[in-house]
Design a protein around this motif. Structure first.
Motif, PDB file in Angstrom:
ATOM      1  N   TRP A 288       0.837  -1.207   0.000  1.00 45.18           N
ATOM      2  CA  TRP A 288       0.000   0.000   0.000  1.00 45.18           C
ATOM      3  C   TRP A 288       0.877   1.265   0.000  1.00 45.18           C
ATOM      4  N   ALA A 289       2.181   1.104   0.281  1.00 45.32           N
ATOM      5  CA  ALA A 289       3.113   2.243   0.290  1.00 45.32           C
ATOM      6  C   ALA A 289       4.377   1.828  -0.464  1.00 45.32           C
ATOM      7  N   PRO A 290       4.298   1.723  -1.792  1.00 47.03           N
ATOM      8  CA  PRO A 290       5.403   1.137  -2.563  1.00 47.03           C
ATOM      9  C   PRO A 290       6.734   1.867  -2.464  1.00 47.03           C
ATOM     10  N   TRP A 291       6.729   3.204  -2.415  1.00 42.33           N
ATOM     11  CA  TRP A 291       8.001   3.925  -2.429  1.00 42.33           C
ATOM     12  C   TRP A 291       8.789   3.777  -1.125  1.00 42.33           C
ATOM     13  N   PRO A 292       8.217   4.065   0.040  1.00 42.71           N
ATOM     14  CA  PRO A 292       8.988   3.822   1.267  1.00 42.71           C
ATOM     15  C   PRO A 292       9.272   2.336   1.484  1.00 42.71           C
ATOM     16  N   ASP A 293       8.324   1.490   1.104  1.00 39.85           N
ATOM     17  CA  ASP A 293       8.515   0.047   1.205  1.00 39.85           C
ATOM     18  C   ASP A 293       9.730  -0.377   0.381  1.00 39.85           C
ATOM     19  N   ALA A 294       9.826   0.155  -0.835  1.00 34.34           N
ATOM     20  CA  ALA A 294      10.938  -0.178  -1.726  1.00 34.34           C
ATOM     21  C   ALA A 294      12.259   0.385  -1.204  1.00 34.34           C
ATOM     22  N   ALA A 295      12.213   1.611  -0.671  1.00 36.38           N
ATOM     23  CA  ALA A 295      13.435   2.232  -0.154  1.00 36.38           C
ATOM     24  C   ALA A 295      14.018   1.428   1.000  1.00 36.38           C
ATOM     25  N   ILE A 296      13.144   0.921   1.858  1.00 33.24           N
ATOM     26  CA  ILE A 296      13.611   0.102   2.979  1.00 33.24           C
ATOM     27  C   ILE A 296      14.188  -1.205   2.467  1.00 33.24           C
TER      28      ILE A 296
ATOM     29  N   GLY B 114      15.063   5.957   9.348  1.00 35.59           N
ATOM     30  CA  GLY B 114      14.304   7.196   9.182  1.00 35.59           C
ATOM     31  C   GLY B 114      13.059   7.016   8.334  1.00 35.59           C
ATOM     32  N   ILE B 115      13.134   6.115   7.359  1.00 36.83           N
ATOM     33  CA  ILE B 115      11.971   5.813   6.513  1.00 36.83           C
ATOM     34  C   ILE B 115      11.056   4.813   7.196  1.00 36.83           C
ATOM     35  N   GLY B 116      11.660   3.877   7.919  1.00 35.46           N
ATOM     36  CA  GLY B 116      10.898   2.777   8.495  1.00 35.46           C
ATOM     37  C   GLY B 116       9.988   3.148   9.634  1.00 35.46           C
ATOM     38  N   VAL B 117      10.384   4.096  10.470  1.00 32.80           N
ATOM     39  CA  VAL B 117       9.564   4.447  11.640  1.00 32.80           C
ATOM     40  C   VAL B 117       8.165   4.928  11.241  1.00 32.80           C
ATOM     41  N   PRO B 118       8.027   5.941  10.377  1.00 30.59           N
ATOM     42  CA  PRO B 118       6.673   6.377  10.010  1.00 30.59           C
ATOM     43  C   PRO B 118       5.884   5.314   9.242  1.00 30.59           C
ATOM     44  N   LEU B 119       6.590   4.490   8.445  1.00 28.75           N
ATOM     45  CA  LEU B 119       5.886   3.436   7.702  1.00 28.75           C
ATOM     46  C   LEU B 119       5.326   2.387   8.655  1.00 28.75           C
ATOM     47  N   GLN B 120       6.113   2.009   9.666  1.00 30.23           N
ATOM     48  CA  GLN B 120       5.640   1.015  10.635  1.00 30.23           C
ATOM     49  C   GLN B 120       4.445   1.561  11.417  1.00 30.23           C
ATOM     50  N   ILE B 121       4.500   2.833  11.801  1.00 29.51           N
ATOM     51  CA  ILE B 121       3.393   3.435  12.541  1.00 29.51           C
ATOM     52  C   ILE B 121       2.128   3.455  11.696  1.00 29.51           C
ATOM     53  N   ALA B 122       2.267   3.863  10.432  1.00 26.45           N
ATOM     54  CA  ALA B 122       1.113   3.916   9.535  1.00 26.45           C
ATOM     55  C   ALA B 122       0.540   2.541   9.274  1.00 26.45           C
ATOM     56  N   SER B 123       1.369   1.506   9.411  1.00 27.27           N
ATOM     57  CA  SER B 123       0.915   0.136   9.181  1.00 27.27           C
ATOM     58  C   SER B 123       0.347  -0.499  10.441  1.00 27.27           C
ATOM     59  N   GLY B 124       0.356   0.246  11.557  1.00 27.75           N
ATOM     60  CA  GLY B 124      -0.170  -0.297  12.806  1.00 27.75           C
ATOM     61  C   GLY B 124       0.817  -1.161  13.551  1.00 27.75           C
TER      62      GLY B 124
ATOM     63  N   ALA C  27       8.845   1.308  17.474  1.00 23.87           N
ATOM     64  CA  ALA C  27       9.640   1.599  18.672  1.00 23.87           C
ATOM     65  C   ALA C  27      11.003   0.939  18.587  1.00 23.87           C
ATOM     66  N   ILE C  28      11.030  -0.285  18.069  1.00 25.30           N
ATOM     67  CA  ILE C  28      12.298  -0.999  17.910  1.00 25.30           C
ATOM     68  C   ILE C  28      13.193  -0.264  16.930  1.00 25.30           C
ATOM     69  N   TYR C  29      12.600   0.292  15.871  1.00 24.39           N
ATOM     70  CA  TYR C  29      13.379   1.037  14.876  1.00 24.39           C
ATOM     71  C   TYR C  29      14.060   2.248  15.515  1.00 24.39           C
ATOM     72  N   LEU C  30      13.386   2.884  16.487  1.00 28.75           N
ATOM     73  CA  LEU C  30      13.992   4.021  17.178  1.00 28.75           C
ATOM     74  C   LEU C  30      15.189   3.571  18.013  1.00 28.75           C
ATOM     75  N   VAL C  31      15.059   2.406  18.625  1.00 22.57           N
ATOM     76  CA  VAL C  31      16.188   1.850  19.383  1.00 22.57           C
ATOM     77  C   VAL C  31      17.319   1.499  18.420  1.00 22.57           C
ATOM     78  N   PHE C  32      16.936   0.947  17.241  1.00 19.84           N
ATOM     79  CA  PHE C  32      17.927   0.658  16.212  1.00 19.84           C
ATOM     80  C   PHE C  32      18.768   1.891  15.913  1.00 19.84           C
ATOM     81  N   ALA C  33      18.090   3.018  15.736  1.00 19.69           N
ATOM     82  CA  ALA C  33      18.783   4.249  15.348  1.00 19.69           C
ATOM     83  C   ALA C  33      19.852   4.625  16.370  1.00 19.69           C
ATOM     84  N   ALA C  34      19.525   4.493  17.658  1.00 23.71           N
ATOM     85  CA  ALA C  34      20.500   4.815  18.705  1.00 23.71           C
ATOM     86  C   ALA C  34      21.682   3.861  18.653  1.00 23.71           C
ATOM     87  N   LEU C  35      21.414   2.571  18.451  1.00 24.57           N
ATOM     88  CA  LEU C  35      22.483   1.591  18.378  1.00 24.57           C
ATOM     89  C   LEU C  35      23.321   1.769  17.119  1.00 24.57           C
ATOM     90  N   VAL C  36      22.663   2.183  16.035  1.00 28.95           N
ATOM     91  CA  VAL C  36      23.379   2.403  14.778  1.00 28.95           C
ATOM     92  C   VAL C  36      24.403   3.524  14.931  1.00 28.95           C
TER      93      VAL C  36
END
Length: 214
Positions: free
Chosen positions: A127-135, A162-172, A178-187
């Motif tokens: 349902w979100a091909p561009w951010p889905d593809a970028a990830i 950065g792309i994944g957080v809003p996509l995951q939220i929009a997907s429910g 939340a895990i993606y935000l932790v990822f960012a800190a570890l990255v």
């Protein structure tokens, strides 16, 4: 697998399946292990891909589901590559990418995202091909660079997060977001650690060359 998908708990009003919980925790552990350049990075990644494939397929995110299959294949390559470039004391040897390698990574990301987004849209697989593809493409680029021991793979992961957080939220998928935000800190921490190791390796190599030690 059906049991893991249909059982779980509620977090902030959203259902979190056991498959999502276990898969994301395993993926989180991968970042922690990669920072320490241990071979355990790859078998744990394989386990995470199997679980997350089922999660994203059930959420109708074809790009993220296909991403897990690609990660599985690249993880096997990374596992093999790291065994060949392993230091008995410091773990896998890492380095900074050349200008040509960085340009190749950027080109692959842009061209791959465009092609994958068009495919997902044509197949109605997301349902979100561009951010889905970028990830999807960003993940391939990051893991390929990680297998080669390039420090820049951490920066690619920041883009993916950065792309994944809003996509995951929009997907429910709030837990995954939340895990993606932790990822960012570890990255960020991982990039700092690998960058320091690469600089130390470069300095040691320069000393060896200047003293005639090969």
């Amino acid at each position: 697998m059906d049991f893991l998908l249909h059982h779980g708990f509620t977090m902030l009003g959203q259902q979190v399946s056991l498959a999502e919980l276990t898969g994301q925790v395993a993926a989180l552990a991968v970042v922690f292990l990669a920072q320490r350049r241990t071979l355990w990075t790859w078998p744990v990644q394989v386990a995470a891909t199997v679980l997350l494939f089922s999660v994203y397929l059930s959420a109708h995110l074809g790009g993220l589901a296909a991403r897990q299959v690609a990660i599985l294949l690249i993880s096997l390559y990374g596992w093999w590559a790291w065994t060949r470039r392993r230091d008995p004391v410091y773990g896998v040897v890492v380095r900074k990418g050349s200008a040509r390698e960085r340009l190749a990574m950027l080109s692959a990301f842009v061209a791959g995202t465009t092609a994958m987004a068009l495919v997902l849209d044509a197949l109605d697989a997301s349902w979100a091909p561009w951010p889905d593809a970028a990830i999807f493409v960003g993940t391939l680029v990051a893991f390929a660079a990680q297998g080669a021991g390039l420090v820049e793979f951490w920066l690619v992961w920041l883009i993916v997060d950065g792309i994944g957080v809003p996509l995951q939220i929009a997907s429910g998928l709030w837990f995954s977001a939340a895990i993606y935000l932790v990822f960012a800190a570890l990255v960020v921490r991982g990039w700092w650690s690998w960058n320091r190791s690469a600089e130390q390796s470069g300095a040691q190599g320069s000393i060896q060359l200047s003293t005639g030690v090969l």
